[in-house]
Design a protein around this motif. Structure first.
Motif, PDB file in Angstrom:
ATOM      1  N   GLY A   1      -6.164   6.949  11.321  1.00 31.29           N
ATOM      2  CA  GLY A   1      -5.921   5.623  10.780  1.00 31.29           C
ATOM      3  C   GLY A   1      -6.120   5.551   9.282  1.00 31.29           C
ATOM      4  N   LEU A   2      -5.672   4.440   8.734  1.00 26.25           N
ATOM      5  CA  LEU A   2      -5.825   4.188   7.303  1.00 26.25           C
ATOM      6  C   LEU A   2      -7.053   3.337   7.046  1.00 26.25           C
ATOM      7  N   VAL A   3      -7.649   3.552   5.890  1.00 29.99           N
ATOM      8  CA  VAL A   3      -8.769   2.746   5.425  1.00 29.99           C
ATOM      9  C   VAL A   3      -8.352   2.188   4.067  1.00 29.99           C
ATOM     10  N   VAL A   4      -8.234   0.869   4.011  1.00 27.69           N
ATOM     11  CA  VAL A   4      -7.732   0.211   2.811  1.00 27.69           C
ATOM     12  C   VAL A   4      -8.883  -0.555   2.158  1.00 27.69           C
ATOM     13  N   PRO A   5      -9.304  -0.151   0.948  1.00 30.24           N
ATOM     14  CA  PRO A   5     -10.350  -0.902   0.255  1.00 30.24           C
ATOM     15  C   PRO A   5      -9.814  -2.280  -0.147  1.00 30.24           C
ATOM     16  N   VAL A   6     -10.568  -3.307   0.173  1.00 31.34           N
ATOM     17  CA  VAL A   6     -10.152  -4.679  -0.113  1.00 31.34           C
ATOM     18  C   VAL A   6     -11.335  -5.474  -0.652  1.00 31.34           C
TER      19      VAL A   6
ATOM     20  N   ILE B   1       0.827  -1.205   0.000  1.00 32.81           N
ATOM     21  CA  ILE B   1       0.000   0.000   0.000  1.00 32.81           C
ATOM     22  C   ILE B   1       0.863   1.257   0.000  1.00 32.81           C
ATOM     23  N   ALA B   2       0.268   2.332  -0.456  1.00 35.46           N
ATOM     24  CA  ALA B   2       0.898   3.648  -0.378  1.00 35.46           C
ATOM     25  C   ALA B   2       0.194   4.431   0.726  1.00 35.46           C
ATOM     26  N   VAL B   3       0.971   4.961   1.649  1.00 36.55           N
ATOM     27  CA  VAL B   3       0.410   5.784   2.722  1.00 36.55           C
ATOM     28  C   VAL B   3       0.230   7.198   2.168  1.00 36.55           C
ATOM     29  N   PRO B   4      -0.990   7.742   2.233  1.00 30.88           N
ATOM     30  CA  PRO B   4      -1.215   9.094   1.710  1.00 30.88           C
ATOM     31  C   PRO B   4      -0.298  10.124   2.382  1.00 30.88           C
ATOM     32  N   ALA B   5       0.289  10.992   1.573  1.00 30.64           N
ATOM     33  CA  ALA B   5       1.254  11.972   2.072  1.00 30.64           C
ATOM     34  C   ALA B   5       0.648  12.910   3.112  1.00 30.64           C
TER      35      ALA B   5
ATOM     36  N   ASP C   1       5.989   3.997   9.673  1.00 33.42           N
ATOM     37  CA  ASP C   1       6.929   3.196   8.886  1.00 33.42           C
ATOM     38  C   ASP C   1       6.535   1.721   8.850  1.00 33.42           C
ATOM     39  N   SER C   2       5.858   1.250   9.894  1.00 34.97           N
ATOM     40  CA  SER C   2       5.469  -0.160   9.960  1.00 34.97           C
ATOM     41  C   SER C   2       4.156  -0.453   9.226  1.00 34.97           C
ATOM     42  N   LEU C   3       3.408   0.574   8.857  1.00 34.42           N
ATOM     43  CA  LEU C   3       2.072   0.363   8.288  1.00 34.42           C
ATOM     44  C   LEU C   3       2.037  -0.500   7.025  1.00 34.42           C
ATOM     45  N   PRO C   4       2.863  -0.251   6.022  1.00 33.50           N
ATOM     46  CA  PRO C   4       2.755  -1.094   4.823  1.00 33.50           C
ATOM     47  C   PRO C   4       2.910  -2.587   5.132  1.00 33.50           C
ATOM     48  N   GLU C   5       3.888  -2.942   5.946  1.00 31.04           N
ATOM     49  CA  GLU C   5       4.083  -4.355   6.294  1.00 31.04           C
ATOM     50  C   GLU C   5       2.933  -4.874   7.153  1.00 31.04           C
TER      51      GLU C   5
ATOM     52  N   GLN D   1       5.062   8.005  16.579  1.00 33.27           N
ATOM     53  CA  GLN D   1       4.145   8.025  15.434  1.00 33.27           C
ATOM     54  C   GLN D   1       4.867   7.663  14.146  1.00 33.27           C
ATOM     55  N   ARG D   2       6.082   8.132  13.968  1.00 34.87           N
ATOM     56  CA  ARG D   2       6.850   7.833  12.754  1.00 34.87           C
ATOM     57  C   ARG D   2       7.192   6.346  12.665  1.00 34.87           C
ATOM     58  N   ARG D   3       7.516   5.732  13.798  1.00 33.10           N
ATOM     59  CA  ARG D   3       7.795   4.283  13.796  1.00 33.10           C
ATOM     60  C   ARG D   3       6.549   3.510  13.373  1.00 33.10           C
ATOM     61  N   TRP D   4       5.395   3.902  13.931  1.00 28.32           N
ATOM     62  CA  TRP D   4       4.137   3.253  13.566  1.00 28.32           C
ATOM     63  C   TRP D   4       3.865   3.446  12.076  1.00 28.32           C
TER      64      TRP D   4
END
Length: 66
Positions: free
Chosen positions: A49-54, A2-6, A22-26, A17-20
């Protein structure tokens, strides 16, 4: 992956927060594998938080990670 929105990433400034962030894609990839999800669109976000369409089989769903 996934791409985290800028604009979402820009809100997260302190080291924890930055560590979290950085871990989001994995983390998202791990949940998608575990639950048999397929990416189905661009990643969105709310305030915290992120919302990922699946897709789950032929059903549309979202994976929220916060």
């Amino acid at each position: 992956m996934i791409a985290v929105p800028a604009d979402f990433a820009a809100r997260l400034r302190n080291p924890e927060q930055r560590r979290w962030l950085d871990s989001l894609p994995e983390l998202v990839e791990r949940y998608m594998r575990r639950w048999g999800l397929r990416l189905d669109g661009d990643t969105m976000h709310g305030y915290s938080g992120l919302v990922v369409p699946v897709r789950v089989g032929d059903r549309a769903a979202v994976l929220k990670v916060s």
